[in-house]
Scaffold this motif. Structure first.
Motif, mmCIF file in Angstrom:
data_model
loop_
_atom_site.group_PDB
_atom_site.id
_atom_site.type_symbol
_atom_site.label_atom_id
_atom_site.label_comp_id
_atom_site.label_asym_id
_atom_site.label_seq_id
_atom_site.Cartn_x
_atom_site.Cartn_y
_atom_site.Cartn_z
ATOM 1 N N ALA A 1 0.875 -1.169 0.000
ATOM 2 C CA ALA A 1 0.000 0.000 0.000
ATOM 3 C C ALA A 1 0.914 1.220 0.000
ATOM 4 C CB ALA A 1 -0.889 -0.002 1.229
ATOM 5 N N SER A 2 0.779 2.049 -1.010
ATOM 6 C CA SER A 2 1.702 3.158 -1.171
ATOM 7 C C SER A 2 0.948 4.429 -1.516
ATOM 8 C CB SER A 2 2.698 2.838 -2.291
ATOM 9 O OG SER A 2 3.525 3.935 -2.547
ATOM 10 N N VAL A 3 1.487 5.549 -1.064
ATOM 11 C CA VAL A 3 0.936 6.841 -1.457
ATOM 12 C C VAL A 3 1.659 7.364 -2.689
ATOM 13 C CG1 VAL A 3 0.178 7.447 0.857
ATOM 14 C CG2 VAL A 3 2.468 8.071 0.120
ATOM 15 N N ALA A 4 2.717 6.659 -3.107
ATOM 16 C CA ALA A 4 3.476 7.065 -4.283
ATOM 17 C C ALA A 4 2.654 6.837 -5.545
ATOM 18 C CB ALA A 4 4.780 6.292 -4.363
ATOM 19 N N ARG A 5 2.857 7.706 -6.511
ATOM 20 C CA ARG A 5 2.146 7.563 -7.778
ATOM 21 C C ARG A 5 3.040 7.007 -8.871
ATOM 22 N NH1 ARG A 5 -0.285 13.077 -9.316
ATOM 23 N NH2 ARG A 5 1.939 13.357 -9.544
ATOM 24 N N LYS A 6 4.324 7.113 -8.708
ATOM 25 C CA LYS A 6 5.274 6.670 -9.731
ATOM 26 C C LYS A 6 5.561 5.179 -9.578
ATOM 27 C CE LYS A 6 6.334 10.922 -11.079
ATOM 28 N NZ LYS A 6 6.276 11.457 -12.363
ATOM 29 N N PRO A 7 5.544 4.433 -10.679
ATOM 30 C CA PRO A 7 5.824 2.996 -10.611
ATOM 31 C C PRO A 7 7.191 2.670 -10.022
ATOM 32 C CG PRO A 7 4.876 3.550 -12.731
ATOM 33 C CD PRO A 7 5.141 4.843 -12.034
ATOM 34 N N LEU A 8 8.205 3.491 -10.294
ATOM 35 C CA LEU A 8 9.527 3.229 -9.755
ATOM 36 C C LEU A 8 9.545 3.380 -8.235
ATOM 37 C CD1 LEU A 8 12.425 2.478 -10.414
ATOM 38 C CD2 LEU A 8 12.928 4.905 -10.697
ATOM 39 N N SER A 9 8.841 4.361 -7.709
ATOM 40 C CA SER A 9 8.768 4.539 -6.256
ATOM 41 C C SER A 9 8.059 3.353 -5.605
ATOM 42 C CB SER A 9 8.034 5.828 -5.913
ATOM 43 O OG SER A 9 8.730 6.946 -6.411
ATOM 44 N N ILE A 10 7.013 2.874 -6.248
ATOM 45 C CA ILE A 10 6.301 1.700 -5.723
ATOM 46 C C ILE A 10 7.215 0.481 -5.755
ATOM 47 C CG2 ILE A 10 4.335 0.159 -6.083
ATOM 48 C CD1 ILE A 10 2.864 2.609 -7.298
ATOM 49 N N ALA A 11 7.987 0.322 -6.831
ATOM 50 C CA ALA A 11 8.924 -0.801 -6.934
ATOM 51 C C ALA A 11 9.969 -0.737 -5.824
ATOM 52 C CB ALA A 11 9.600 -0.798 -8.299
ATOM 53 N N PHE A 12 10.501 0.449 -5.535
ATOM 54 C CA PHE A 12 11.462 0.592 -4.438
ATOM 55 C C PHE A 12 10.828 0.204 -3.105
ATOM 56 C CE2 PHE A 12 14.110 3.928 -6.846
ATOM 57 C CZ PHE A 12 15.010 2.967 -7.267
ATOM 58 N N GLU A 13 9.587 0.595 -2.891
ATOM 59 C CA GLU A 13 8.906 0.239 -1.638
ATOM 60 C C GLU A 13 8.696 -1.268 -1.538
ATOM 61 O OE1 GLU A 13 5.373 2.581 -1.177
ATOM 62 O OE2 GLU A 13 6.488 4.470 -1.252
ATOM 63 N N GLU A 14 8.392 -1.919 -2.659
ATOM 64 C CA GLU A 14 8.231 -3.373 -2.657
ATOM 65 C C GLU A 14 9.551 -4.079 -2.347
ATOM 66 O OE1 GLU A 14 4.534 -4.018 -5.765
ATOM 67 O OE2 GLU A 14 6.573 -4.320 -6.480
ATOM 68 N N ILE A 15 10.643 -3.578 -2.904
ATOM 69 C CA ILE A 15 11.957 -4.161 -2.622
ATOM 70 C C ILE A 15 12.291 -3.996 -1.148
ATOM 71 C CG2 ILE A 15 14.434 -3.947 -3.074
ATOM 72 C CD1 ILE A 15 13.633 -3.147 -5.981
ATOM 73 N N ASP A 16 12.021 -2.823 -0.590
ATOM 74 C CA ASP A 16 12.303 -2.571 0.821
ATOM 75 C C ASP A 16 11.457 -3.454 1.734
ATOM 76 O OD1 ASP A 16 13.689 -1.047 2.880
ATOM 77 O OD2 ASP A 16 11.720 -0.159 3.299
ATOM 78 N N ALA A 17 10.236 -3.760 1.316
ATOM 79 C CA ALA A 17 9.338 -4.601 2.118
ATOM 80 C C ALA A 17 9.569 -6.096 1.872
ATOM 81 C CB ALA A 17 7.887 -4.246 1.809
ATOM 82 N N ASP A 18 10.602 -6.439 1.102
ATOM 83 C CA ASP A 18 10.928 -7.829 0.760
ATOM 84 C C ASP A 18 9.808 -8.539 0.013
ATOM 85 O OD1 ASP A 18 13.523 -7.761 1.829
ATOM 86 O OD2 ASP A 18 12.781 -8.246 3.832
#
Length: 112
Positions: A57-74
């Motif tokens: 669940a992200s407040v980011a709108r950019k796909p790259l920011s969401i991808a970084f959050e997914e990597i950080d969340a494993d």
């Protein structure tokens, strides 16, 4: 006194690099996943698609920011392949397929 400053990349680069083995892996993994996320959002109008939706669940709108959050969340990981191991596994699979095909040729036709 250490002070946390807000950066363009959230989560921070140091946190992301601890999840992968190199900067190249991080860039490749994030780019691949952001293209998948972008495809997911583009195919929403067309009905059910085959692309996996964002895993956090992200407040980011950019796909790259969401991808970084997914990597950080494993939620997104990578796996290294040894080229020699991959060639050996492919050779074994080919040999098994050829053995199965040979078994089909040996079976007599029961309808004759």
């Amino acid at each position: 006194m250490t002070e946390s400053t807000d950066t363009m990349i959230t989560p921070g680069l140091e946190d992301l690099l601890s999840k992968v083995d190199s900067k190249f892996t991080l860039v490749s993994l994030a780019a691949m996943r952001s293209r998948q996320i972008n495809s997911y959002y583009n195919q929403l109008d067309g009905g059910i698609g085959s692309v996996v939706p964002p895993q956090v669940a992200s407040v980011a709108r950019k796909p790259l920011s969401i991808a970084f959050e997914e990597i950080d969340a494993d939620k997104i990981t990578f796996e290294r392949f040894d080229p020699e191991e991959r060639a050996r596994l492919e050779a074994e699979a080919l040999a098994a397929a050829e053995a199965d095909a040979a078994m089909l040729e040996v079976v007599p036709d029961l309808e004759a």
